[in-house]
Every structure is written in structure tokens, then in C-alpha cells.
Design a protein around this motif. Structure first.
Motif, PDB file in Angstrom:
ATOM      1  N   ASN A  61      46.644  48.883  50.526  1.00 44.78           N
ATOM      2  CA  ASN A  61      47.284  49.135  49.235  1.00 44.78           C
ATOM      3  C   ASN A  61      47.074  47.946  48.292  1.00 44.78           C
ATOM      4  O   ASN A  61      46.846  48.120  47.084  1.00 44.78           O
ATOM      5  N   ALA A  62      47.141  46.739  48.845  1.00 46.20           N
ATOM      6  CA  ALA A  62      46.930  45.534  48.023  1.00 46.20           C
ATOM      7  C   ALA A  62      45.495  45.492  47.498  1.00 46.20           C
ATOM      8  O   ALA A  62      45.253  45.156  46.339  1.00 46.20           O
ATOM      9  N   ILE A  63      44.539  45.847  48.371  1.00 49.24           N
ATOM     10  CA  ILE A  63      43.130  45.864  47.955  1.00 49.24           C
ATOM     11  C   ILE A  63      42.932  46.862  46.823  1.00 49.24           C
ATOM     12  O   ILE A  63      42.304  46.566  45.801  1.00 49.24           O
ATOM     13  N   ARG A  64      43.508  48.065  46.999  1.00 46.98           N
ATOM     14  CA  ARG A  64      43.344  49.102  45.972  1.00 46.98           C
ATOM     15  C   ARG A  64      44.012  48.692  44.663  1.00 46.98           C
ATOM     16  O   ARG A  64      43.538  49.017  43.568  1.00 46.98           O
ATOM     17  N   THR A  65      45.134  47.966  44.761  1.00 54.20           N
ATOM     18  CA  THR A  65      45.815  47.487  43.555  1.00 54.20           C
ATOM     19  C   THR A  65      44.927  46.515  42.790  1.00 54.20           C
ATOM     20  O   THR A  65      44.810  46.586  41.559  1.00 54.20           O
ATOM     21  N   PHE A  66      44.279  45.586  43.510  1.00 54.07           N
ATOM     22  CA  PHE A  66      43.361  44.652  42.882  1.00 54.07           C
ATOM     23  C   PHE A  66      42.228  45.401  42.185  1.00 54.07           C
ATOM     24  O   PHE A  66      41.887  45.130  41.032  1.00 54.07           O
ATOM     25  N   LEU A  67      41.622  46.336  42.902  1.00 52.63           N
ATOM     26  CA  LEU A  67      40.490  47.084  42.345  1.00 52.63           C
ATOM     27  C   LEU A  67      40.904  47.859  41.096  1.00 52.63           C
ATOM     28  O   LEU A  67      40.156  47.931  40.118  1.00 52.63           O
ATOM     29  N   GLY A  68      42.115  48.440  41.139  1.00 51.68           N
ATOM     30  CA  GLY A  68      42.615  49.197  39.989  1.00 51.68           C
ATOM     31  C   GLY A  68      42.803  48.310  38.766  1.00 51.68           C
ATOM     32  O   GLY A  68      42.466  48.693  37.644  1.00 51.68           O
ATOM     33  N   CYS A  69      43.323  47.105  38.979  1.00 46.18           N
ATOM     34  CA  CYS A  69      43.537  46.170  37.861  1.00 46.18           C
ATOM     35  C   CYS A  69      42.208  45.700  37.274  1.00 46.18           C
ATOM     36  O   CYS A  69      42.071  45.552  36.050  1.00 46.18           O
ATOM     37  N   ILE A  70      41.227  45.456  38.131  1.00 45.07           N
ATOM     38  CA  ILE A  70      39.904  45.051  37.650  1.00 45.07           C
ATOM     39  C   ILE A  70      39.292  46.162  36.796  1.00 45.07           C
ATOM     40  O   ILE A  70      38.738  45.915  35.721  1.00 45.07           O
ATOM     41  N   GLU A  71      39.410  47.398  37.281  1.00 46.69           N
ATOM     42  CA  GLU A  71      38.899  48.550  36.540  1.00 46.69           C
ATOM     43  C   GLU A  71      39.574  48.650  35.168  1.00 46.69           C
ATOM     44  O   GLU A  71      38.912  48.920  34.156  1.00 46.69           O
ATOM     45  N   GLU A  72      40.876  48.422  35.115  1.00 43.77           N
ATOM     46  CA  GLU A  72      41.608  48.503  33.846  1.00 43.77           C
ATOM     47  C   GLU A  72      41.107  47.470  32.835  1.00 43.77           C
ATOM     48  O   GLU A  72      40.952  47.768  31.650  1.00 43.77           O
ATOM     49  N   VAL A  73      40.859  46.246  33.310  1.00 44.86           N
ATOM     50  CA  VAL A  73      40.400  45.189  32.408  1.00 44.86           C
ATOM     51  C   VAL A  73      39.050  45.560  31.786  1.00 44.86           C
ATOM     52  O   VAL A  73      38.843  45.450  30.572  1.00 44.86           O
ATOM     53  N   PHE A  74      38.115  46.027  32.625  1.00 47.17           N
ATOM     54  CA  PHE A  74      36.801  46.393  32.105  1.00 47.17           C
ATOM     55  C   PHE A  74      36.889  47.587  31.155  1.00 47.17           C
ATOM     56  O   PHE A  74      36.165  47.658  30.156  1.00 47.17           O
ATOM     57  N   THR A  75      37.780  48.527  31.454  1.00 43.52           N
ATOM     58  CA  THR A  75      37.953  49.682  30.560  1.00 43.52           C
ATOM     59  C   THR A  75      38.472  49.245  29.200  1.00 43.52           C
ATOM     60  O   THR A  75      38.000  49.691  28.149  1.00 43.52           O
TER      61      THR A  75
END
Length: 451
Positions: A71-85
Motif C-alpha cells: 500500500n505504501a509503494i502504491r501511495t508513492f507511485l500515485g503521488c508521483i503520477e499526480e505531480v507529473f499530471t
């Protein structure tokens, strides 16, 4: 909108640290984020770039399940995706520092040191409130986990009502230890509460606050003896299972059936309470556990099936009419007392340097969780391999199952009897070797007659 190409990869470093690396712009830019967990590389799925499902990890003295780390890994990935978007909406590209700062901000990790206008230090209570709000979002938390941390906080603030992060030093940890001893806590409980406190402080450190030197390294010099594992021996379990309760105490019969079903299947109370008919498939229980989300496939024994058949009349949403956990535990004590489960259990523990012993009857302390320990111990006593037992309980390795294992007297006796059995077999084989053909023929005819 500018299309921005980037890729992310989660990986485990040589020292076991879990990291996420981000590359973009033809790999000219790269940022790495530490997820904050140290894991065994053997438990890493490099194909899925996640921790292997159903594995258990021991990090900083506490047990962490695969689900929490993933869940922590997916949270990191989700935040990275948001920044690039967000950057792509303005046809811009983040710099390395910008990406790191914005991702940490979304994760709630950018926590500046707060100094109030009147130069007073920030109360640790404020940080703890943030912890209770943010930490459950990082990994699945139940109400009981919430209660454990609140209990720890109440004890810490009782020791020092004006506690702040700056005042929480190694000497203050020693003062807290003495507070526990003075208030008659047993050493085992003190050890547990310090583990919970350090878990909170590690989160505090990961989120940008400064922990005073020596606090996380503080060691308790306490004598701690593991609790005696309580469970029903095989004969006790079967006697309990077959015991006939008076008709006016039918509720005790139901409580006993619920306990025995858990003892025959290894189910926790939370899974028993939610078990549905569609979880029973071709003689197996097939379900995801409530606590760890493990997918289990457990073969039903004749005894377990007998209990299911007994409650075929029940038309509710679940298989059994299960009372609340507290009520079931209360009923079990009454049922166990009536059924004569009065084997004495002795618990040895220390309070400070003083040794204590408490002896009680089994029925006085029986609870739902004893059923799961009963399954493990009776299965091992019956000679079922530990790997098979673990497949039913959902434990991923032997270490994680150790708290449930207690070598029962029957197990030891059966294993030690192998010495005798081998001796008898050797003697029989030796005598057979000395027999002539006529003697062997007569022996064969005699055996066939009595068979």
C-alpha cells in the motif's frame, strides 16, 4: 497539454532498503524515494515490483504485513503520477528538487519544525494527532490498532502531561520506564508499550521531525519471560466437542460449537463471524482473511463439516449465528467450566526485578484465540507437517508461526516413543530372520486367522 514520458521502478537495495526510482526525459533526470521499509530481498517480487503476497516482515521490532508495505509503494507511485499530471497541464517539466518536494508534500512528509510566536515548543500531542490522522491512510488500520496507540499516548502523557518532542530524550525514556514500574505494570507489557512508542517515533522521524539522540536506540534492561501458550490438548478438545450441555443452556452449546469450529479450521473470530455459504466449496473453506487479506483454501475435517451441518437451519447472511466477541468469550468461560476444562495453567512474569507466578484454571482464561492455537498444536501433535499447518493458518514462514506453537505433552511423547518403537521393530525383525520356512508359514496362518 504536453505528453510527458517517465517511468517508475520499485526495487530493493543491497542493504534491504525499499526504494522507488523515477526516470524521465530520456533518462536524463532521476529521483529516488525511500519508502521507509527494510525487507528481506527474498520476499521481493521483482516482476510485479511489489512485496510477495502473504509475506510477513519484522521491521524495528514489529510485525509488518505485505499488504501494508505494498500500500505504501502504491501511495508513492500515485503521488508521483499526480505531480507529473499537474505539470503536464501547464506543459512544464518538474525539476529533480521540485519533484521530490511535491511528492513528499503529497505524502505529508514535509513537516517543518514548528516554533510558536511566543517561542514555546510544539506539543507532542499535536504531532500525535497528525499521526492518528495520516498513519491509517498509509496502511490498513483497524480500531484495535488505533486504541493501542491511544493507550500508549495516555500513558506517556500521564508520565509527563507537558511532554514535547524536544523534551523526549533518553533520560525521559528512562523516567517513563520507571513510571511503568512504579505503576505496577509487568515487564512484558512495558516492553510492548515501548515498541508501540518507538513505532510512532519512527513515523515522526520519517515525516521530517527531529528525534533526540539516543531515544530510538534506548534499550530496556528488563527480565521478560514469554507467556505460556494456552490451548486445548487433543483429548480435551474432543471431550469439549462431544460434551452434552443441559437444554436450558443451549447458548453454551452454540458457544462451544463456534470455538470447536475455529479449532478444527484455524479461523480467527473475525473470519468466523463473516463466513458465508459461498465460502464453502467442495469440502473446502475458500475466503480472504479479514486481518491480513490472505487468500486461504482450508480442507474441512469431518468434525468441522458436522458443525456446519448442525447449523444448516440458520438462514442468516452468514454460516453461523455468531455472537459478539466479548459475549462469546464470556459464554466460553461458562461452557468450559461446566465441561470440566480445569487443567491448571501457570504464568510466570516479572514486575521490575520481582518474579511473580499466577496459577489459574483453563476455563478462567479461555478465549476465542485459544482455538487457533489449539488448531496449530493439535495438528502438530497429530503429525501433520508444519508446512501444511502454515498453509491453513496463512503464516508465511516458520518464524511468524512461532508465537502459536507450543510443543504439547502428547507430541513429545509420540516423538520419544519412536525410540521404543524402533527397538521393538528391531527385535521382531531379528527374530523373523532366525525363523525357518515352516515357522514363518505357521506364523502367517496364525496372523490370518486372528485378522
Amino acid at each position: 497539454m504536453k505528453k510527458m514520458n517517465f517511468n517508475t521502478r520499485a526495487y530493493v537495495t543491497k542493504n534491504g532498503q525499499l526504494m522507488i526510482r523515477v526516470r524521465w526525459n530520456s533518462k536524463r533526470n532521476e529521483v529516488a524515494f525511500s519508502v521507509g521499509y527494510t525487507i528481506d530481498p527474498m520476499k521481493w517480487d521483482s516482476t510485479k515490483q511489489l512485496v510477495k503476497a502473504n509475506t510477513t516482515h519484522y521491521i524495528g521490532g514489529k510485525t509488518v504485513y505485505a499488504r501494508e508495505i505494498n500500500n505504501a509503494i502504491r501511495t508513492f507511485l500515485g503521488c508521483i503520477e499526480e505531480v507529473f499530471t499537474e505539470y503536464s497541464l501547464h506543459n512544464e517539466i518538474p525539476g529533480n528538487a521540485d519533484l521530490k518536494e511535491l511528492v513528499n508534500e503529497k505524502l505529508g512528509r514535509n513537516k517543518p519544525k514548528v516554533v510558536e510566536d511566543d517561542n514555546t515548543e510544539k506539543a507532542l500531542k499535536d504531532i500525535f494527532s497528525e499521526f492518528l490522522q495520516l498513519r491509517p491512510q498509509e496502511g490498513g488500520w483497524g480500531d484495535k490498532i488505533h486504541e493501542k496507540y491511544e493507550q500508549m499516548w495516555n500513558q506517556l502523557s500521564s508520565c509527563d502531561p507537558n511532554i514535547t518532542l524536544e523534551k523526549l530524550t533518553a533520560p525521559k525514556m528512562q523516567e517513563l520506564l520507571q513510571w511503568y514500574v512504579k505503576n505496577d505494570y509487568c515487564n512484558r507489557t512495558i516492553q510492548k508499550q515501548f515498541r508501540i512508542l518507538k513505532s510512532f517515533l519512527r513515523w515522526v522521524s520519517r515525516n521530517g521531525y527531529t528525534i533526540q539522540s539516543g531515544v530510538l536506540e534506548f534499550k530496556l534492561n528488563l527480565k521478560v519471560i514469554p507467556r505460556t501458550v494456552t490451548f486445548l490438548k487433543y483429548k480435551e478438545l474432543m471431550n469439549f466437542f462431544e460434551y452434552e450441555f443441559p437444554k436450558e443452556k443451549e447458548y453454551l452449546s452454540k458457544a462451544r460449537d463456534m470455538f470447536c469450529f475455529m479449532a478444527f479450521t484455524s479461523l480467527r473470530y473475525s473470519d468466523l463471524a463473516k463466513l458465508r455459504r459461498n465460502n464453502i466449496i467442495d469440502g473446502y473453506l475458500d475466503f480472504c482473511t479479514e486481518k491480513t487479506d490472505d487468500r486461504l483454501h482450508i480442507a474441512l475435517t469431518e468434525h468441522a463439516q458436522k458443525i456446519i451441518d448442525k447449523y444448516a437451519w440458520y438462514k442468516g447472511d452468514t454460516v453461523f449465528p455468531v455472537p459478539s466477541n466479548q459475549k462469546l468469550n464470556d459464554y466460553l468461560k461458562e461452557a468450559a467450566k461446566l465441561a470440566g476444562l480445569d487443567r491448571e495453567i501457570t504464568q510466570v512474569y516479572f514486575k521490575g526485578n520481582i518474579r511473580h507466578e499466577d496459577t489459574y484454571k483453563f476455563w478462567e482464561q479461555i478465549s476465542c484465540h485459544d482455538a487457533r492455537r489449539t488448531f496449530v498444536c493439535c495438528s502438530l501433535a497429530l503429525g501433520i507437517p508444519a508446512s501444511v499447518v502454515m498453509s491453513a493458518t496463512g503464516h508465511s514462514d516458520y518464524e511468524s508461526m512461532k508465537p502459536y506453537i507450543e510443543v504439547a505433552d502428547e507430541t513429545q511423547k509420540m516423538e520419544m516413543d519412536k525410540w521404543n518403537t524402533h527397538q521393538y521393530k528391531s527385535g521382531i525383525i531379528e527374530k523373523l530372520d532366525k525363523m525357518g520356512s515352516e515357522q514363518l508359514k505357521k506364523l502367517f496362518e496364525y496372523v490370518r486367522e486372528i485378522a
